[in-house]
Design a protein around this motif. Structure first.
Motif: not given
Length: 252
Positions: A196, A168, A35, A184-185, A193, A187, A191
């Protein structure tokens, strides 16, 4: 500065930025579970978004300045640039504004109209923000102001996607750069990824590419001159439709 030099400066500066983002993206692909690399991609993407817009804008102003064209032949944004200090003074003294102050400002305005547009600006100095100031936070609202300063047109294709860019790119960049974990919550359809991030990368560089093209086309077509305003309006519509189509392809 000749047009060919201007074009070369813009392309060289954009090329290495794209290369860096692509290299980090490939590294993140090879380390899909890291990450940290994906967060670094957000930081790098933002830095090149702000860096290129700032430098390219300064290069364009420098290009026009070296043309030594009379201010009254240029679009009104260039008059505003030359009168920036006087405008700021009027704003600072607005509580005590008198007719004498207004007359002084108008005299300066009339006098400058016959002068050639000339301003000292250094595209390589990141700390010089007299004319182009990103406020170290190039959100769409700030980008829109820069577009106005340059005499370009802010596109509705970008305006309708301001929330996407703010949420973003800007919000995540600010959070990550301040040492916070990726939430993450919090967004909205993002996510972290690679899918994205790749979409975000395509959106951002589509805006940058469009911006680069416009600067070159404005320089080549001399759309910075009042006399070419009609052709400029036709061109604006063309570029508006072009960018919207690019966005639709990316989003589909």
């Amino acid at each position: 500065m000749r047009y060919e030099e201007f074009e070369s400066f813009l392309d060289e500066d954009l090329s290495w930025r794209k290369k860096e983002v692509s290299e980090l993206f490939l590294l993140a692909k090879d380390n899909i579970d890291k990450e940290t690399l994906r967060k670094s991609l957000i930081l790098l993407l933002y830095s090149h978004w702000e860096g290129y817009i700032k430098k390219a804008s300064k290069l364009y102003i420098k290009y026009i300045s070296e043309k030594k064209i009379k201010i009254n032949l240029l679009s009104t944004n260039f008059t505003a640039i030359t009168l920036k200090s006087q405008i700021s003074k009027c704003i600072d003294e607005s509580a005590n504004l008198t007719l004498a102050n207004e007359l002084t400002f108008m005299a300066s305005y009339i006098k400058k109209q016959e002068r050639k547009f000339k301003i000292n600006i250094n595209p390589d100095n990141d700390f010089e923000n007299q004319v182009i100031d990103t406020h170290s936070n190039l959100k769409p609202k700030v980008f829109k102001n820069i577009i106005k300063i340059l005499g370009l047109s802010y596109k509705s294709a970008i305006e309708t996607r301001e929330h996407y860019i703010d949420s973003h790119l800007l919000s995540n960049r600010n959070s990550i750069s301040h040492g916070n974990p990726f939430d993450h919550n919090a967004q909205d359809g993002f996510s972290l990824t690679l899918t994205d991030i790749e979409k975000l990368k395509k959106i951002v560089f589509s805006i940058i590419d469009n911006f680069r093209d416009e600067l070159l086309d404005y320089a080549d077509g001399e759309f910075y001159k009042v006399i070419n305003n009609e052709q400029r309006l036709i061109y604006i519509q063309k570029k508006e439709e072009e960018l919207e189509n690019i966005f639709v392809d990316i989003e589909s």
